[in-house]
Structures are given as structure tokens and as C-alpha cells.
Design a protein around this motif. Structure first.
Motif, PDB file in Angstrom:
ATOM      1  N   SER A 152      26.858   2.795  29.066  1.00 47.52           N
ATOM      2  CA  SER A 152      26.476   4.204  28.935  1.00 47.52           C
ATOM      3  C   SER A 152      27.361   5.057  29.826  1.00 47.52           C
ATOM      4  N   LEU A 153      27.903   6.135  29.259  1.00 47.98           N
ATOM      5  CA  LEU A 153      28.786   7.014  30.004  1.00 47.98           C
ATOM      6  C   LEU A 153      27.985   7.931  30.908  1.00 47.98           C
ATOM      7  N   SER A 154      28.533   8.183  32.066  1.00 46.20           N
ATOM      8  CA  SER A 154      27.926   9.155  32.959  1.00 46.20           C
ATOM      9  C   SER A 154      28.055  10.544  32.342  1.00 46.20           C
ATOM     10  N   PRO A 155      26.980  11.347  32.371  1.00 40.81           N
ATOM     11  CA  PRO A 155      27.104  12.721  31.872  1.00 40.81           C
ATOM     12  C   PRO A 155      28.137  13.516  32.657  1.00 40.81           C
ATOM     13  N   TYR A 156      28.331  13.166  33.926  1.00 40.90           N
ATOM     14  CA  TYR A 156      29.363  13.850  34.712  1.00 40.90           C
ATOM     15  C   TYR A 156      30.759  13.480  34.219  1.00 40.90           C
ATOM     16  N   VAL A 209      31.521  12.649  31.113  1.00 40.22           N
ATOM     17  CA  VAL A 209      31.684  13.379  29.853  1.00 40.22           C
ATOM     18  C   VAL A 209      32.053  14.830  30.136  1.00 40.22           C
ATOM     19  N   LEU A 210      31.332  15.445  31.066  1.00 40.84           N
ATOM     20  CA  LEU A 210      31.570  16.844  31.417  1.00 40.84           C
ATOM     21  C   LEU A 210      32.994  17.058  31.905  1.00 40.84           C
ATOM     22  N   GLY A 221      24.729   9.162  40.263  1.00 48.93           N
ATOM     23  CA  GLY A 221      24.217   8.196  39.295  1.00 48.93           C
ATOM     24  C   GLY A 221      25.258   7.159  38.939  1.00 48.93           C
ATOM     25  N   ASN A 222      25.495   6.967  37.634  1.00 47.07           N
ATOM     26  CA  ASN A 222      26.408   5.905  37.209  1.00 47.07           C
ATOM     27  C   ASN A 222      27.866   6.354  37.100  1.00 47.07           C
ATOM     28  N   LEU A 223      28.217   7.491  37.700  1.00 49.60           N
ATOM     29  CA  LEU A 223      29.625   7.889  37.745  1.00 49.60           C
ATOM     30  C   LEU A 223      30.363   6.988  38.723  1.00 49.60           C
ATOM     31  N   GLU A 224      31.386   6.313  38.242  1.00 47.82           N
ATOM     32  CA  GLU A 224      32.170   5.414  39.091  1.00 47.82           C
ATOM     33  C   GLU A 224      33.640   5.818  39.143  1.00 47.82           C
ATOM     34  N   GLN A 229      37.890  26.698  35.557  1.00 46.04           N
ATOM     35  CA  GLN A 229      36.484  27.063  35.601  1.00 46.04           C
ATOM     36  C   GLN A 229      35.725  26.093  36.488  1.00 46.04           C
ATOM     37  N   LEU A 230      34.588  26.544  36.969  1.00 48.48           N
ATOM     38  CA  LEU A 230      33.750  25.673  37.782  1.00 48.48           C
ATOM     39  C   LEU A 230      33.245  24.487  36.954  1.00 48.48           C
ATOM     40  N   ILE A 231      33.078  23.347  37.601  1.00 46.81           N
ATOM     41  CA  ILE A 231      32.555  22.161  36.921  1.00 46.81           C
ATOM     42  C   ILE A 231      31.044  22.225  37.006  1.00 46.81           C
TER      43      ILE A 231
END
Length: 236
Positions: free
Chosen positions: A31-35, A37-38, A73-76, A233-235
């Protein structure tokens, strides 16, 4: 046509979850981290895709940070805007040319604004002035929030450990301040070896186009906040 004497095929039974875990204990979470993807959607680049020799250990993807909370979270993976990312690859290559056993170890890079807000709130025991020594006010935004700043150290592949910089990452105190290094050295609180490690990190980063700050030995900006805000732009 004769009658086939072949026995019917016996299909393997389904494995239980316990058996799957036993057979594939190192299987990755797909599962991809939403961060992630963003940041990919906003055009930021994965540093290790550009240079696998850059090591990444995101401190805010663990509880090993000053807030004691896993914020990513799961952002690596570590991300930066393209120009900053390519500059860091340049720094990584120069470091390996000069010191083949050393690598860059990234602790944080692009940081979503909501994480900045959480970090800022976690320092509510400090005055606003003191907080700004360690974090940018989310109302003003950090250069991290534009993907143009990186926190990192040097990693020694021979020992399997980061070089000794005199303090850990996210240390809040005079000993972490580059502007006070001469004083800390004279008082015996910072060793010459530790100072040399910091100077090496700074020289590598300066040569690649990054700028250090005076209150954290690990933090480097590629653009000023004003320039970053104009370009990106801001993240969030």
C-alpha cells in the motif's frame, strides 16, 4: 475415442495467513503512503530513485524523534523538488569520490504542512521565539514544506553507523548550533573530530549549492523561503 485414465488434477490448498507470514516474513507492504502519492503528484522526486547510494531513515516515520510520535506512517521514501534533488545527488557523488566509505543519510526532506503543524504544536512548552530556533511557524511555512530543504548526516559503511556529530538529530540545545561550535570546542563540549565531521558535511553540501543554518548542524536549504514560495506550492 478411448476413456482417459489420467487422474484428475489436484489443486494446492490455499495457504493460511499464518503460513504466508512464515513463508514470506520479509514481504513488503504494497500500500502506497498517501504522502508519497501527494508528493509524486506535485512533481517531487524520490531521492533513492535518482541515486540508490543515498541512504534514507525518515525520523518522522518512527517514534525516534523529539515528538515521540510516528507522523509519516508508512512513508519510507525521501522526496525533494527536482533542482534540489539533483543537487543532493551531486553532493552524494562528490562525497563518494572523495570518501568511498561514506554516504549521505537523509533524516527528513519534503515535509507536508500538516506535519509541520503537528511538530509546532508539540513544542508548546517553549516560547514562540525559542520554538523558531528549531521549527518554522506553520503560518510562515518551512522550506521543508516546499520540498527545498533536507536534514541529513554522514554514514560510515565501514562501521555501519552515522558519524559522530556531537549530538543526535533534533537535539535542542547550544551543542547543535553551528554558530556556537567554536565556543563548544573551547569548552571541551565538542571534540575536534566531531567538528571535523560537521565541517565535512557542510563543505559537501555547500559545494552542491545548499546553505546551512546557524541552529542545526543537520539542516540545509536549497532555496530561501521567499524563492521556494515563488517557485513551488506548499505540500498539503
Amino acid at each position: 475415442m478411448g476413456v482417459s485414465c489420467e487422474e484428475p488434477m489436484v489443486l494446492p490448498r490455499a495457504l493460511s495467513p499464518e503460513e504466508v507470514n512464515e513463508l514470506f516474513p520479509q514481504s513488503e507492504n504494497l500500500s502506497l503512503s498517501p504522502y508519497e502519492v501527494l508528493m509524486r503528484e506535485q512533481g517531487l522526486l524520490d531521492l533513492q530513485e535518482l541515486d540508490p547510494e543515498i541512504k534514507v531513515e525518515l525520523k518522522y516515520s518512527s517514534t525516534d524523534n523529539f515528538s515521540g510520535t510516528d507522523l509519516y506512517g508508512n512513508l519510507e521514501l525521501a522526496f525533494l523538488q527536482e533542482e534540489a534533488a539533483l543537487a543532493l545527488v551531486k553532493a552524494s557523488q562528490k562525497l563518494r569520490e572523495d570518501y568511498p566509505h561514506l554516504r549521505l543519510l537523509v533524516y527528513d526532506a519534503a515535509r507536508p504542512l500538516e506535519v509541520q503543524e503537528t511538530l509546532w504544536a508539540s513544542l508548546d512548552t517553549l516560547s514562540l521565539e525559542d520554538r523558531k530556533n528549531y521549527l518554522a511557524d506553520p503560518e510562515e511555512a518551512s522550506i521543508h514544506n516546499y520540498g527545498c530543504a533536507v536534514d541529513l548526516t554522514l554514514f560510515d559503511t565501514q562501521t555501519g553507523k552515522p558519524l559522530d556529530m556531537g549530538t543526535p538529530y533534533d537535539y535542542f540545545g547550544d551543542l547543535a548550533y553551528p554558530r556556537l561550535e567554536r565556543k563548544m570546542l573551547n569548552e571541551g563540549k565538542l571534540s575536534l573530530r566531531q567538528l571535523n565531521h560537521r565541517i565535512l558535511l557542510r563543505s559537501i553540501m555547500l559545494d552542491a549549492g545548499f546553505t546551512p543554518i546557524t541552529s542545526e548542524w543537520w539542516h540545509f536549504d536549497f532555496y530561501s523561503r521567499k524563492t521556494a514560495a515563488k517557485k513551488y506550492q506548499l505540500i498539503k
